[in-house]
Design an enzyme around this catalytic site. Structure first.
Site, PDB file in Angstrom:
ATOM      1  N   GLU A 168     -27.282  -4.471 -24.208  1.00  0.00           N
ATOM      2  CA  GLU A 168     -28.387  -5.143 -23.512  1.00  0.00           C
ATOM      3  C   GLU A 168     -28.203  -5.013 -21.998  1.00  0.00           C
ATOM      4  O   GLU A 168     -27.121  -5.247 -21.495  1.00  0.00           O
ATOM      5  CB  GLU A 168     -28.415  -6.625 -23.931  1.00  0.00           C
ATOM      6  CG  GLU A 168     -29.584  -7.379 -23.364  1.00  0.00           C
ATOM      7  CD  GLU A 168     -30.890  -6.610 -23.542  1.00  0.00           C
ATOM      8  OE1 GLU A 168     -31.292  -6.353 -24.682  1.00  0.00           O
ATOM      9  OE2 GLU A 168     -31.511  -6.240 -22.522  1.00  0.00           O
ATOM     10  N   LYS A 223     -22.849   1.277 -21.218  1.00  0.00           N
ATOM     11  CA  LYS A 223     -23.061  -0.112 -20.815  1.00  0.00           C
ATOM     12  C   LYS A 223     -21.999  -0.541 -19.794  1.00  0.00           C
ATOM     13  O   LYS A 223     -22.307  -1.116 -18.742  1.00  0.00           O
ATOM     14  CB  LYS A 223     -23.029  -1.028 -22.048  1.00  0.00           C
ATOM     15  CG  LYS A 223     -23.079  -2.482 -21.752  1.00  0.00           C
ATOM     16  CD  LYS A 223     -24.372  -2.900 -21.073  1.00  0.00           C
ATOM     17  CE  LYS A 223     -24.207  -4.217 -20.354  1.00  0.00           C
ATOM     18  NZ  LYS A 223     -25.367  -4.668 -19.656  1.00  0.00           N
ATOM     19  N   CYS A 279     -20.668 -10.895 -16.464  1.00  0.00           N
ATOM     20  CA  CYS A 279     -20.498  -9.502 -16.909  1.00  0.00           C
ATOM     21  C   CYS A 279     -19.662  -8.607 -16.003  1.00  0.00           C
ATOM     22  O   CYS A 279     -18.754  -7.931 -16.480  1.00  0.00           O
ATOM     23  CB  CYS A 279     -21.873  -8.872 -17.097  1.00  0.00           C
ATOM     24  SG  CYS A 279     -22.786  -9.641 -18.437  1.00  0.00           S
TER      25      CYS A 279
HETATM   26  P1  NAD Z   1     -22.740 -16.650 -24.602  1.00  0.00           P
HETATM   27  O1  NAD Z   1     -21.374 -17.165 -24.505  1.00  0.00           O
HETATM   28  O2  NAD Z   1     -23.834 -17.287 -23.792  1.00  0.00           O
HETATM   29  O3  NAD Z   1     -23.236 -16.712 -26.135  1.00  0.00           O
HETATM   30  C1  NAD Z   1     -22.468 -16.285 -27.209  1.00  0.00           C
HETATM   31  C2  NAD Z   1     -22.721 -17.227 -28.399  1.00  0.00           C
HETATM   32  O4  NAD Z   1     -22.099 -16.687 -29.576  1.00  0.00           O
HETATM   33  C3  NAD Z   1     -22.144 -18.628 -28.211  1.00  0.00           C
HETATM   34  O5  NAD Z   1     -23.186 -19.588 -28.301  1.00  0.00           O
HETATM   35  C4  NAD Z   1     -21.127 -18.773 -29.368  1.00  0.00           C
HETATM   36  O6  NAD Z   1     -21.076 -20.069 -29.911  1.00  0.00           O
HETATM   37  C5  NAD Z   1     -21.682 -17.779 -30.368  1.00  0.00           C
HETATM   38  N1  NAD Z   1     -20.697 -17.324 -31.375  1.00  0.00           N
HETATM   39  C6  NAD Z   1     -19.450 -16.821 -31.154  1.00  0.00           C
HETATM   40  N2  NAD Z   1     -18.887 -16.463 -32.333  1.00  0.00           N
HETATM   41  C7  NAD Z   1     -19.777 -16.749 -33.310  1.00  0.00           C
HETATM   42  C8  NAD Z   1     -19.780 -16.592 -34.718  1.00  0.00           C
HETATM   43  N3  NAD Z   1     -18.744 -16.057 -35.360  1.00  0.00           N
HETATM   44  N4  NAD Z   1     -20.859 -16.995 -35.425  1.00  0.00           N
HETATM   45  C9  NAD Z   1     -21.933 -17.537 -34.792  1.00  0.00           C
HETATM   46  N5  NAD Z   1     -21.998 -17.687 -33.442  1.00  0.00           N
HETATM   47  C10 NAD Z   1     -20.936 -17.298 -32.708  1.00  0.00           C
HETATM   48  O7  NAD Z   1     -22.671 -15.098 -24.265  1.00  0.00           O
HETATM   49  P2  NAD Z   1     -23.835 -14.163 -23.675  1.00  0.00           P
HETATM   50  O8  NAD Z   1     -23.919 -14.313 -22.192  1.00  0.00           O
HETATM   51  O9  NAD Z   1     -25.049 -14.328 -24.496  1.00  0.00           O
HETATM   52  O10 NAD Z   1     -23.202 -12.731 -23.922  1.00  0.00           O
HETATM   53  C11 NAD Z   1     -23.125 -12.183 -25.228  1.00  0.00           C
HETATM   54  C12 NAD Z   1     -22.738 -10.726 -25.107  1.00  0.00           C
HETATM   55  O11 NAD Z   1     -23.755 -10.006 -24.397  1.00  0.00           O
HETATM   56  C13 NAD Z   1     -21.439 -10.473 -24.341  1.00  0.00           C
HETATM   57  O12 NAD Z   1     -20.773  -9.388 -24.936  1.00  0.00           O
HETATM   58  C14 NAD Z   1     -21.921 -10.089 -22.957  1.00  0.00           C
HETATM   59  O13 NAD Z   1     -21.007  -9.259 -22.289  1.00  0.00           O
HETATM   60  C15 NAD Z   1     -23.190  -9.327 -23.275  1.00  0.00           C
HETATM   61  N6  NAD Z   1     -24.191  -9.317 -22.196  1.00  0.00           N
HETATM   62  C16 NAD Z   1     -24.430 -10.445 -21.454  1.00  0.00           C
HETATM   63  C17 NAD Z   1     -25.419 -10.428 -20.476  1.00  0.00           C
HETATM   64  C18 NAD Z   1     -25.710 -11.653 -19.640  1.00  0.00           C
HETATM   65  O14 NAD Z   1     -26.455 -11.533 -18.682  1.00  0.00           O
HETATM   66  N7  NAD Z   1     -25.190 -12.817 -19.965  1.00  0.00           N
HETATM   67  C19 NAD Z   1     -26.193  -9.279 -20.270  1.00  0.00           C
HETATM   68  C20 NAD Z   1     -25.930  -8.155 -21.059  1.00  0.00           C
HETATM   69  C21 NAD Z   1     -24.931  -8.194 -22.011  1.00  0.00           C
HETATM   70  C1  UDX Z   2     -25.791  -7.791 -14.616  1.00  0.00           C
HETATM   71  C2  UDX Z   2     -26.560  -6.463 -14.728  1.00  0.00           C
HETATM   72  O1  UDX Z   2     -27.480  -6.372 -13.629  1.00  0.00           O
HETATM   73  C3  UDX Z   2     -27.313  -6.388 -16.046  1.00  0.00           C
HETATM   74  O2  UDX Z   2     -27.936  -5.116 -16.184  1.00  0.00           O
HETATM   75  C4  UDX Z   2     -26.311  -6.593 -17.179  1.00  0.00           C
HETATM   76  O3  UDX Z   2     -26.993  -6.555 -18.426  1.00  0.00           O
HETATM   77  C5  UDX Z   2     -25.571  -7.915 -17.023  1.00  0.00           C
HETATM   78  O4  UDX Z   2     -24.928  -7.941 -15.737  1.00  0.00           O
HETATM   79  P1  UDX Z   2     -26.440 -10.290 -14.028  1.00  0.00           P
HETATM   80  O5  UDX Z   2     -24.976 -10.470 -13.879  1.00  0.00           O
HETATM   81  O6  UDX Z   2     -27.192 -11.235 -14.888  1.00  0.00           O
HETATM   82  O7  UDX Z   2     -26.761  -8.830 -14.608  1.00  0.00           O
HETATM   83  O8  UDX Z   2     -27.150 -10.339 -12.580  1.00  0.00           O
HETATM   84  P2  UDX Z   2     -27.245  -9.285 -11.376  1.00  0.00           P
HETATM   85  O9  UDX Z   2     -28.616  -9.347 -10.838  1.00  0.00           O
HETATM   86  O10 UDX Z   2     -26.735  -7.957 -11.720  1.00  0.00           O
HETATM   87  O11 UDX Z   2     -26.304  -9.947 -10.265  1.00  0.00           O
HETATM   88  C6  UDX Z   2     -24.895  -9.991 -10.431  1.00  0.00           C
HETATM   89  C7  UDX Z   2     -24.261 -10.558  -9.174  1.00  0.00           C
HETATM   90  O12 UDX Z   2     -24.406  -9.645  -8.086  1.00  0.00           O
HETATM   91  C8  UDX Z   2     -24.906 -11.863  -8.698  1.00  0.00           C
HETATM   92  O13 UDX Z   2     -23.907 -12.735  -8.228  1.00  0.00           O
HETATM   93  C9  UDX Z   2     -25.810 -11.427  -7.567  1.00  0.00           C
HETATM   94  O14 UDX Z   2     -26.069 -12.434  -6.630  1.00  0.00           O
HETATM   95  C10 UDX Z   2     -24.982 -10.295  -6.957  1.00  0.00           C
HETATM   96  N1  UDX Z   2     -25.779  -9.323  -6.197  1.00  0.00           N
HETATM   97  C11 UDX Z   2     -26.729  -8.575  -6.810  1.00  0.00           C
HETATM   98  C12 UDX Z   2     -25.521  -9.148  -4.833  1.00  0.00           C
HETATM   99  O15 UDX Z   2     -24.649  -9.814  -4.253  1.00  0.00           O
HETATM  100  N2  UDX Z   2     -26.247  -8.213  -4.147  1.00  0.00           N
HETATM  101  C13 UDX Z   2     -27.209  -7.445  -4.737  1.00  0.00           C
HETATM  102  O16 UDX Z   2     -27.811  -6.612  -4.029  1.00  0.00           O
HETATM  103  C14 UDX Z   2     -27.456  -7.638  -6.112  1.00  0.00           C
END
Ligand code: NAD
Ligand code: UDX
Length: 473
Positions: A168, A223, A279
């Site tokens: 994602e 990713k 991330c």
């Molecule tokens: P998060 O911690 O917000 O959510 C994960 C959820 O999974 C939690 O609610 C937890 O309770 C649940 N969980 C864990 N083990 C489980 C199980 N066995 N059964 C059921 N539920 C379970 O995490 P997130 O931010 O949503 O990130 C999830 C993944 O996506 C990570 O690998 C992260 O690196 C990736 N990712 C995150 C972002 C972002 O912006 N947060 C963007 C892209 C990718």
């Molecule tokens: C990032 C990636 O952008 C996204 O594609 C991936 O799926 C998850 O990780 P996110 O961490 O949610 O997303 O936010 P992002 O907008 O990338 O910002 C990350 C950090 O960089 C923030 O603290 C933001 O304030 C900072 N940032 C971003 C800067 O300081 N300067 C910039 O120009 C852009």
């Protein structure tokens, strides 16, 4: 034809991603499950302002799809059993102990999911890695599923599996927009039918030319690489920002000058307090670990510098504040505006405000913290320090040190402060009336704008001292 999707993990990714899939594919039943019942209850809350994730536009998507074809549940077993496609969207934080501690991803939740799918799935199930995973994790999932497949061979209803990688790319704060109009959707796998099944879901709203098909390892590695490249741009611009401050240049002008080169591009060139979020740091450290593991120490060192520079930059901001306030913060009141790691989210994971806040507390400052979306209980956890109540805070300010309190209004946080520090680029902070704020501050007073969002002339005309990131003027 996919008619029933289960997503394991109702977090920042699972919740919004599945909400948009359900919204765009009304004929597909989507069930998001989690072991955290509090989180599931919050997703089911009829008051849409209480959803566990704040994202602009998400409440409307949830309102349209929830209880129509989108469901949130803690019944993991039956959701897996009835699904023909299972997304794994659980947390993959950095390991804190054992082999690879501090760098490698902790895959215990992913492994648990694979075991749950192996136990409960019926018939043929397509398993989709949505979590960000180290390259070759699909092998681990495949091995666990294969063991289940072999064990069930002699039973009447044997289960079979295909594994895909579909990382994602959404960013928090713009998740709904990113999901509804993605730059690309990446699908890695070796089973053509499984790939096309997943493509058929996205084709409901994503144009064909934005759907990329790759082998599974390229997808997993792409990713990590995307996040590493984005984070690298921020460390690059922040490093040059420090040089601007030393030489009289201005980072905004430098960024504009280089960003107009179409080979460089203008995005992700905003100097700030350092990157935060769940991330970037974790994914780069994971890349560093993998590079070392595969015998490429030079590659590992190269990427590790991106994280080191970020930490150095956060500490640099804290020390600038100490120096400008006569070398001591003891007993001084500093208003921190913004605790989320970026605007339009309630997420504080790895927010620069945590490191900088701790540094300032160590120096003896009293922090008056405001954020429009972050819950003060979260700040308490992040700083590892209980807040003092407002009355006590007002009493101890200026004669005690190392405390913090949460304020619901930014202007109240700034009252009696020696300095205001802007750490998150919430729009409302760009609209502050500095003439009014200046009247209430203790002089000589400072505004430290780590996001470069306020009008410097207005601050200076109000009689306040002004510093902003990357400005050497
Ligand atoms: P998060 O911690 O917000 O959510 C994960 C959820 O999974 C939690 O609610 C937890 O309770 C649940 N969980 C864990 N083990 C489980 C199980 N066995 N059964 C059921 N539920 C379970 O995490 P997130 O931010 O949503 O990130 C999830 C993944 O996506 C990570 O690998 C992260 O690196 C990736 N990712 C995150 C972002 C972002 O912006 N947060 C963007 C892209 C990718
Ligand atoms: C990032 C990636 O952008 C996204 O594609 C991936 O799926 C998850 O990780 P996110 O961490 O949610 O997303 O936010 P992002 O907008 O990338 O910002 C990350 C950090 O960089 C923030 O603290 C933001 O304030 C900072 N940032 C971003 C800067 O300081 N300067 C910039 O120009 C852009």
């Amino acid at each position: 034809m996919i008619s029933n999707i289960c997503c394991i993990g109702a977090g920042f990714v699972g919740g919004p991603t599945m909400a948009v899939i359900a919204d765009r594919c009304p004929s597909v039943k989507v069930t998001v499950v989690d072991i955290n019942s509090e989180r599931i209850n919050a997703w089911n809350n009829s008051d849409l302002s209480k959803l566990p994730v704040y994202e602009p536009g998400l409440d409307q998507v949830i309102e349209r799809a929830r209880n129509r074809n989108l469901f949130f549940s803690i019944d993991v077993k039956s959701a897996i059993a009835s699904a023909d496609m299972v997304f794994i969207s659980v947390n993959t934080p950095t390991k804190t102990q054992g082999l690879g501690a501090g760098k490698a991803s902790d895959l215990r939740w992913v492994e648990a999911c694979a075991r749950q799918v192996a136990s409960f799935a019926k018939g043929h199930t397509i398993v989709v890695e949505k979590s960000t995973l180290p390259v070759r994790t699909a092998e681990v999932i495949q091995n666990i599923l294969k063991a289940a497949q072999d064990a069930s061979k002699n039973k009447t209803s044997s289960s079979t599996f295909s594994v895909l990688s579909n990382p994602e790319f959404l960013a928090e704060g713009t998740a709904v927009k990113d999901l509804e109009a993605p730059d690309r959707v990446l699908i890695g796998g070796d089973n053509k039918d499984a790939i096309e099944s997943l493509v058929s879901i996205y084709r409901n709203w994503v144009p064909e030319n934005k759907i990329l098909r790759t082998n599974i390892w390229s997808s997993e590695l792409a990713k990590l690489t995307a996040n590493a490249f984005l984070a690298q741009r921020i460390s690059s611009i922040n490093s040059i920002g420090a040089l601007c401050e030393a030489t009289g240049a201005d980072i905004r002008e430098v960024a504009r000058a280089i960003g107009t080169d179409s080979r460089i591009g203008s995005k992700f060139l905003e100097a700030g307090p350092g990157f935060g979020g769940s991330c970037f740091k974790k994914d780069i450290l994971n890349l560093v670990y993998l590079s070392r593991y595969f015998g490429l120490p030079e590659v590992a060192d190269f990427w590790e510098e991106v994280v080191k520079l970020n930490t150095w930059h956060q500490q640099r901001i804290s020390s600038i504040i100490v120096k400008k306030l006569f070398g001591t913060l003891s007993g001084k009141r500093i208003a921190i505006l913004g605790f989320a790691f970026k605007a339009n989210t309630n997420d504080t994971r790895e927010s620069s405000a945590i490191q900088i806040g701790k540094d300032l507390l160590d120096e003896g400052a009293n922090l008056a913290i405001h954020d429009p979306k972050v819950d003060p209980n979260q700040i308490e956890k992040d700083l590892g320090l209980q807040q003092v109540n407002k009355d006590e805070f007002e009493r101890i300010s200026n004669n005690n040190y190392g405390s913090w309190s949460f304020f619901n209004e930014a202007s109240k946080a700034c009252s009696s402060a020696d300095a205001v520090l802007i750490l998150t680029e919430w729009y409302q902070y760009s609209q502050i009336n500095w003439d009014e704020i200046a009247l209430e501050m203790r002089k000589p007073a400072w505004v430290f704008d780590a996001r470069s969002i306020v009008d410097s002339d207005k601050v200076v005309n109000a009689g306040l001292n002004f510093w902003r990131v990357g400005d050497g003027a």
